[in-house]
Design an enzyme around this catalytic site. Structure first.
Site, PDB file in Angstrom:
ATOM      1  N   LYS A 140      29.784  46.719   7.007  1.00  0.00           N
ATOM      2  CA  LYS A 140      28.775  45.789   8.031  1.00  0.00           C
ATOM      3  C   LYS A 140      27.833  46.747   8.869  1.00  0.00           C
ATOM      4  CE  LYS A 140      25.995  42.732   6.805  1.00  0.00           C
ATOM      5  NZ  LYS A 140      25.481  42.193   5.540  1.00  0.00           N
ATOM      6  N   ASP A 180      19.791  43.463   6.499  1.00  0.00           N
ATOM      7  CA  ASP A 180      20.401  42.347   6.406  1.00  0.00           C
ATOM      8  C   ASP A 180      19.484  42.010   8.183  1.00  0.00           C
ATOM      9  OD1 ASP A 180      22.808  40.630   6.526  1.00  0.00           O
ATOM     10  OD2 ASP A 180      22.743  41.071   8.600  1.00  0.00           O
TER      11      ASP A 180
HETATM   12  P1  NDP Z   1      15.626  38.277   7.393  1.00  0.00           P
HETATM   13  O1  NDP Z   1      15.535  38.978   8.900  1.00  0.00           O
HETATM   14  O2  NDP Z   1      14.742  38.788   6.627  1.00  0.00           O
HETATM   15  O3  NDP Z   1      15.250  36.402   7.974  1.00  0.00           O
HETATM   16  C1  NDP Z   1      16.363  35.188   8.516  1.00  0.00           C
HETATM   17  C2  NDP Z   1      15.460  34.854   8.199  1.00  0.00           C
HETATM   18  O4  NDP Z   1      17.036  33.360   8.838  1.00  0.00           O
HETATM   19  C3  NDP Z   1      14.333  34.354   9.328  1.00  0.00           C
HETATM   20  O5  NDP Z   1      13.493  33.365   9.152  1.00  0.00           O
HETATM   21  C4  NDP Z   1      15.025  34.367  10.787  1.00  0.00           C
HETATM   22  O6  NDP Z   1      14.231  33.524  11.744  1.00  0.00           O
HETATM   23  C5  NDP Z   1      16.382  33.211  10.359  1.00  0.00           C
HETATM   24  N1  NDP Z   1      17.462  33.243  11.717  1.00  0.00           N
HETATM   25  C6  NDP Z   1      17.340  34.975  11.635  1.00  0.00           C
HETATM   26  N2  NDP Z   1      18.771  34.223  12.917  1.00  0.00           N
HETATM   27  C7  NDP Z   1      18.693  33.398  13.204  1.00  0.00           C
HETATM   28  C8  NDP Z   1      18.895  32.288  14.259  1.00  0.00           C
HETATM   29  N3  NDP Z   1      20.391  32.656  14.979  1.00  0.00           N
HETATM   30  N4  NDP Z   1      19.131  31.249  14.055  1.00  0.00           N
HETATM   31  C9  NDP Z   1      18.069  30.114  12.824  1.00  0.00           C
HETATM   32  N5  NDP Z   1      17.605  31.002  12.332  1.00  0.00           N
HETATM   33  C10 NDP Z   1      17.472  32.936  12.264  1.00  0.00           C
HETATM   34  O7  NDP Z   1      17.075  38.319   7.200  1.00  0.00           O
HETATM   35  P2  NDP Z   1      17.747  38.026   5.501  1.00  0.00           P
HETATM   36  O8  NDP Z   1      16.576  36.864   4.994  1.00  0.00           O
HETATM   37  O9  NDP Z   1      17.891  39.508   5.067  1.00  0.00           O
HETATM   38  O10 NDP Z   1      18.819  37.849   5.482  1.00  0.00           O
HETATM   39  C11 NDP Z   1      19.555  36.771   6.190  1.00  0.00           C
HETATM   40  C12 NDP Z   1      21.225  36.148   5.523  1.00  0.00           C
HETATM   41  O11 NDP Z   1      21.203  36.196   4.598  1.00  0.00           O
HETATM   42  C13 NDP Z   1      21.479  36.309   6.977  1.00  0.00           C
HETATM   43  O12 NDP Z   1      22.526  35.810   6.641  1.00  0.00           O
HETATM   44  C14 NDP Z   1      22.293  37.848   5.730  1.00  0.00           C
HETATM   45  O13 NDP Z   1      23.335  38.481   6.041  1.00  0.00           O
HETATM   46  C15 NDP Z   1      22.322  37.400   4.505  1.00  0.00           C
HETATM   47  N6  NDP Z   1      21.860  38.125   2.769  1.00  0.00           N
HETATM   48  C16 NDP Z   1      20.771  39.302   3.108  1.00  0.00           C
HETATM   49  C17 NDP Z   1      20.602  40.080   2.007  1.00  0.00           C
HETATM   50  C18 NDP Z   1      19.266  40.504   1.668  1.00  0.00           C
HETATM   51  O14 NDP Z   1      19.831  41.373   0.959  1.00  0.00           O
HETATM   52  N7  NDP Z   1      19.257  40.712   2.077  1.00  0.00           N
HETATM   53  C19 NDP Z   1      22.093  40.088   0.799  1.00  0.00           C
HETATM   54  C20 NDP Z   1      22.887  38.911   0.779  1.00  0.00           C
HETATM   55  C21 NDP Z   1      23.149  37.894   2.314  1.00  0.00           C
HETATM   56  P3  NDP Z   1      13.633  34.462  12.822  1.00  0.00           P
HETATM   57  O15 NDP Z   1      12.549  35.667  12.020  1.00  0.00           O
HETATM   58  O16 NDP Z   1      12.421  33.095  13.612  1.00  0.00           O
HETATM   59  O17 NDP Z   1      14.712  35.287  13.749  1.00  0.00           O
HETATM   60  O1  2IT Z   2      24.857  40.503   3.126  1.00  0.00           O
HETATM   61  C1  2IT Z   2      24.470  41.626   1.692  1.00  0.00           C
HETATM   62  O2  2IT Z   2      25.568  41.500   0.980  1.00  0.00           O
HETATM   63  C2  2IT Z   2      23.768  42.785   2.719  1.00  0.00           C
HETATM   64  N1  2IT Z   2      23.067  42.462   3.550  1.00  0.00           N
HETATM   65  C3  2IT Z   2      23.002  43.579   1.371  1.00  0.00           C
HETATM   66  C4  2IT Z   2      24.424  44.912   0.921  1.00  0.00           C
HETATM   67  C5  2IT Z   2      23.619  45.583   0.272  1.00  0.00           C
HETATM   68  O3  2IT Z   2      24.317  46.594   0.441  1.00  0.00           O
HETATM   69  O4  2IT Z   2      23.210  45.503   0.155  1.00  0.00           O
END
Ligand code: NDP
Ligand code: 2IT
Length: 460
Positions: A140, A180
């Protein structure tokens, strides 16, 4: 009636002592990293009885080795904003474990990023990637840079500067980052473009790329879709399904938006979403048209969910999370520790049937305890959000083969992988009475392959 086992009572006094002793050492070696401690203790509590039955892993010192990252690179990212002011941010790449494949895991840009957060994420990624069945190690990275309210040019300059250092440490057979929180199509495009110039190589060193330059169909949708598929498997296993269920989702980013889309496709009703500003509660349901509007708001206009409430005249709860809203299914898809013990009690009181973690470690340790005590179907992030990295793995395969699979082909493979992850959880998490402990199943299921590879390598 015998008492329902709780996570604590599943451990004997001797096992509890072993966990506590290990954790004392880990905390001493990794001070000031509470998220990392939390991720490790959650694994240890479910793994310890298994380790007692498989002495070879203890003899091989596997836990001690698996909780120590292979390497951490930390560096300064200097960049200039539109007014000419110079900024010096801090970035890291935590290469946690490459026993079963090149390092793989996302990059996060958020002011809350620090080394401990990235260590928890890299540690969990190792288990998650193993569960996918694909050859990917765990890593990460990210920076404490806040992309919010920054212009595209500022974000571009930041990404260029970051990649000037990061490119030395990554490679298609070494380490392959992705997106992420705060890192999506725009950032990945800037970073890939910079890498290509620096290395003079066009190879799959990042995943989540744009479709015109080596990205995979369905990568954008994969995490959210995979999370809902996992939920559907958990429900099917108890002869139930997602159809007709009332759902709440937290966040409104990449994972949340496509979890909502798949829920609608499967006939569920989504009544809540959120961002760091607050929660929208749409009792009529976020339908397809409203979701398209929300996607445009979030993906293109980078707006706030409060604007949805204004547009569609629904309730907006400023500063609140969605957990007090009654629902059958909950999908925390925002960030770590966004759902605590009190929230868990409230969800249970309101009739929660099942929860799948789209985010990484969104439930606190004591919230998980509530879900397990109440025997709520609980899909931990390592299993429930593995669809994203799984399609990243498929993107790597397509890049290596120099071809591109159709959306249908990628989605079919994603479905197959999620089904296998669910089966693996059952293999290691099935109780004698038929209840599946998905947390235990995912932790042991992810552990075994990595641990066996480490044993095979000898003392490394
Ligand atoms: P994005 O940046 O696209 O979206 C994040 C969302 O979560 C936004 O709505 C944001 O609101 C909110 N958010 C982030 N931090 C906070 C906080 N501290 N308090 C309240 N709301 C918060 O990220 P992703 O959708 O990609 O990621 C979301 C989660 O999923 C994370 O935990 C990530 O690690 C996990 N994840 C992502 C993957 C991926 O492929 N993208 C794969 C697997 C897991 P705001 O815009 O207001 O900050
Ligand atoms: O938390 C996760 O699994 C991710 N943010 C995606 C990682 C990836 O390599 O696609």
């Amino acid at each position: 009636m015998p008492e329902t086992p709780t996570p604590d009572s599943e451990l004997t006094a001797d096992q509890r002592k072993k966990v506590d002793k290990f954790m004392r050492g880990l905390k001493r070696r990794n001070p000031g990293e509470p998220e990392f401690h939390q991720a490790v203790v959650e694994v240890l509590e479910t793994l310890t009885p298994f380790l007692d039955d498989h002495q070879k892993y203890r003899d091989g010192y596997i836990l001690e080795r698996m909780t120590e990252p292979d390497r951490i690179v930390s560096f300064r990212v200097t960049w200039q904003d539109d007014r000419g002011r110079i900024h010096a941010d801090r970035a890291w790449r935590v290469q946690f474990n490459n026993s079963i494949g090149p390092y793989k895991g996302g990059l996060r840009f958020h002011p809350s990023v620090n080394q401990g957060v990235l260590k928890f994420l890299g540690f969990e990624q190792t288990f998650k990637n193993s569960l996918t069945g694909l050859p990917m190690g765990g890593a990460k990275g990210g920076a404490n840079f806040n992309p919010k309210r920054r212009s595209d040019r500022e974000v571009m300059r930041f990404c260029e500067s970051l990649m000037i250092e990061l490119h030395r440490h990554i490679g298609d057979d070494i380490d392959v980052p992705a997106g992420d929180i705060g890192v999506g199509a725009r950032e990945l495009g800037f970073m890939f473009g910079t890498y290509k110039r620096l290395a003079n190589r066009f190879t799959g060193i990042l995943t989540g790329k744009g479709l015109s330059f080596g990205g995979s169909h369905v990568r954008k949708e994969a995490t959210g879709y995979g999370c809902v598929y996992f939920m559907e498997h958990m429900l099917n296993h108890i002869d139930d399904s997602v159809e007709g269920k009332t759902c709440i989702v937290s966040g409104s980013g990449n994972v949340a938006l496509y979890a909502m889309q798949k829920l609608l496709n499967l006939g569920a009703k989504v009544v809540a979403a959120s961002d760091s500003g607050g929660t929208i509660y749409d009792q009529d349901g976020i339908d397809r048209d409203k979701l398209e509007w929300l996607k445009d708001l979030k993906e293109k206009r980078r707006g706030r969910v409060s604007e949805y409430a204004e547009k569609f005249g629904c309730e907006y709860r400023e500063g609140a999370t969605p957990w007090s809203i009654p629902c059958d299914l909950a999908f925390p898809c925002a960030t770590q520790n966004e759902l605590d013990e009190e929230d868990a009690e409230e969800l249970v009181k309101n009739g929660l049937v099942a929860l799948a973690e789209g985010a990484n470690m969104p439930s606190t340790h004591s919230a998980i305890r509530v879900f397990r005590r109440e025997r709520i179907l609980f899909g931990p992030g390592k299993a429930a959000n593995a669809g994203g990295v799984a399609v990243s793995g498929l993107e790597q395969s397509q890049n290596a083969l120099r071809l591109s699979w159709s959306a249908g082909e990628v989605e079919a493979r994603l479905q197959g992988i999620v089904k296998e992850i669910h089966e693996r959880c059952i293999e290691y998490g099935n109780h004698s009475d038929g209840h599946v402990d998905y947390l235990k199943g995912a932790n042991i299921g992810g552990f075994v392959k990595v641990a066996d590879a480490m044993l095979a390598y000898g003392v490394v």
